[in-house]
Design a protein around this motif. Structure first.
Motif, mmCIF file in Angstrom:
data_model
loop_
_atom_site.group_PDB
_atom_site.id
_atom_site.type_symbol
_atom_site.label_atom_id
_atom_site.label_comp_id
_atom_site.label_asym_id
_atom_site.label_seq_id
_atom_site.Cartn_x
_atom_site.Cartn_y
_atom_site.Cartn_z
ATOM 1 N N ALA A 137 -14.204 -0.645 -18.129
ATOM 2 C CA ALA A 137 -12.894 -0.438 -17.502
ATOM 3 C C ALA A 137 -12.901 -1.144 -16.157
ATOM 4 C CB ALA A 137 -12.591 1.046 -17.335
ATOM 5 N N ASP A 138 -12.099 -2.185 -16.041
ATOM 6 C CA ASP A 138 -12.043 -2.897 -14.781
ATOM 7 C C ASP A 138 -11.032 -2.236 -13.839
ATOM 8 O OD1 ASP A 138 -9.565 -3.650 -15.787
ATOM 9 O OD2 ASP A 138 -10.188 -5.695 -16.271
ATOM 10 N N ASP A 139 -10.918 -2.798 -12.645
ATOM 11 C CA ASP A 139 -10.036 -2.234 -11.627
ATOM 12 C C ASP A 139 -8.600 -2.137 -12.130
ATOM 13 O OD1 ASP A 139 -8.048 -3.059 -9.189
ATOM 14 O OD2 ASP A 139 -9.623 -1.705 -8.491
ATOM 15 N N LEU A 142 -8.220 0.810 -14.646
ATOM 16 C CA LEU A 142 -8.255 2.105 -13.980
ATOM 17 C C LEU A 142 -6.982 2.346 -13.178
ATOM 18 C CD1 LEU A 142 -11.960 2.153 -12.731
ATOM 19 C CD2 LEU A 142 -10.993 3.397 -14.673
ATOM 20 N N ARG A 143 -6.442 1.287 -12.600
ATOM 21 C CA ARG A 143 -5.192 1.439 -11.849
ATOM 22 C C ARG A 143 -4.050 1.839 -12.783
ATOM 23 N NH1 ARG A 143 -4.499 0.256 -6.872
ATOM 24 N NH2 ARG A 143 -6.384 -1.024 -6.830
ATOM 25 N N ARG A 144 -4.057 1.304 -13.981
ATOM 26 C CA ARG A 144 -3.025 1.679 -14.957
ATOM 27 C C ARG A 144 -3.141 3.162 -15.318
ATOM 28 N NH1 ARG A 144 -0.329 -2.430 -17.743
ATOM 29 N NH2 ARG A 144 -0.059 -1.006 -19.513
ATOM 30 N N LEU A 145 -4.377 3.646 -15.427
ATOM 31 C CA LEU A 145 -4.577 5.070 -15.705
ATOM 32 C C LEU A 145 -4.087 5.925 -14.542
ATOM 33 C CD1 LEU A 145 -8.143 5.075 -17.333
ATOM 34 C CD2 LEU A 145 -5.917 5.122 -18.492
ATOM 35 N N ALA A 168 -15.508 -1.214 -6.811
ATOM 36 C CA ALA A 168 -14.363 -0.507 -6.241
ATOM 37 C C ALA A 168 -13.560 0.153 -7.342
ATOM 38 C CB ALA A 168 -13.494 -1.480 -5.462
ATOM 39 N N SER A 169 -12.926 1.264 -7.012
ATOM 40 C CA SER A 169 -12.145 2.000 -8.001
ATOM 41 C C SER A 169 -10.861 2.529 -7.369
ATOM 42 C CB SER A 169 -12.954 3.173 -8.562
ATOM 43 O OG SER A 169 -12.148 3.998 -9.392
ATOM 44 N N PRO A 170 -9.737 2.433 -8.092
ATOM 45 C CA PRO A 170 -8.482 2.984 -7.573
ATOM 46 C C PRO A 170 -8.342 4.481 -7.839
ATOM 47 C CG PRO A 170 -8.081 1.927 -9.670
ATOM 48 C CD PRO A 170 -9.530 1.703 -9.354
ATOM 49 N N ALA A 171 -9.344 5.112 -8.462
ATOM 50 C CA ALA A 171 -9.276 6.544 -8.742
ATOM 51 C C ALA A 171 -9.097 7.331 -7.448
ATOM 52 C CB ALA A 171 -10.536 7.007 -9.473
ATOM 53 N N ALA A 172 -8.316 8.398 -7.518
ATOM 54 C CA ALA A 172 -8.098 9.229 -6.330
ATOM 55 C C ALA A 172 -9.368 9.968 -5.919
ATOM 56 C CB ALA A 172 -6.970 10.222 -6.593
#
Length: 208
Positions: A137-139, A142-145, A168-172
């Motif tokens: 799962a790329d950035d 994960l941003r779409r999720l 890096a991850s956009p997850a909260a």
């Protein structure tokens, strides 16, 4: 020389401000682990957002970590969805922890479709929480999720190998579960708060 005035008389006259300890606010989505809730911004999981849980390997207690939340959510109107879990849930064990298994759905998807299936479930707005174990799962994915969880007002849990920690991850929220030599959780990222310097210890029996 000033006269000595008893403190009680000042308090009675309301001339001294008396501080009160306010109770800690309960988060909208408590994890069910008091020690973890105490250090997470908002007192629990970030609502309507993606939480990424990084693991040394599958089956080290990651589901035990979220079972209190699943039990609470299973009492609501919306179902819980597991997308291609690596192991079948232990029905008796989950029921013992308070999960209403009638509210649990399992979606089988080929590995290339896991992220797509998770996103569709989140985006539908019909699920309380969606859990998946994507291998890749790329950035962008994960941003779409994250966006889908926000739009569907659902909790999203992505369980991934901890080798992705350096990415890096956009997850909260990003947690790293450490199973040995002690069972504890490191908070690696938390939106709206400061990352604690120390891990949170969890009861050994609850993670195995």
């Amino acid at each position: 020389m000033s006269a000595v005035v008893p403190l009680s008389s000042l308090l009675d006259a309301r001339r001294v401000w008396r501080g009160r300890v306010e109770p800690m606010p309960t988060g909208e989505q408590p994890t069910g682990w008091a020690a973890l809730d105490a250090v997470l911004p908002g007192g629990g999981w970030p609502a309507a957002a993606l939480s990424e849980i990084l693991l040394p390997l599958d089956g080290v207690g990651e589901l035990q970590l979220v079972l209190p939340t699943l039990a609470r959510l299973s009492r609501g109107a919306r179902p819980l969805v597991l997308v291609t879990p690596p192991y079948a849930p232990c029905v008796a064990g989950w029921r013992q922890r308070g999960v209403d298994m009638r509210r649990v759905e399992i979606v089988a998807a080929a590995e290339p479709d896991v992220l797509w299936a998770m996103e569709q479930c989140l985006r539908s707005g019909s699920c309380a929480a969606v859990l998946a174990w994507p291998r890749q799962a790329d950035d962008r994915a994960l941003r779409r999720l994250q966006v889908a969880a926000d739009g569907g007002r659902a909790l999203a849990f992505a369980f991934r190998d901890r080798r992705h920690l350096g990415n890096a991850s956009p997850a909260a929220l990003r947690l790293e579960l450490e199973a040995t030599p002690h069972d504890r959780v490191w908070i690696r990222k938390c939106r709206g708060g400061v990352v604690p310097a120390q891990p949170v210890s969890l009861p050994y029996a609850a993670l195995h």
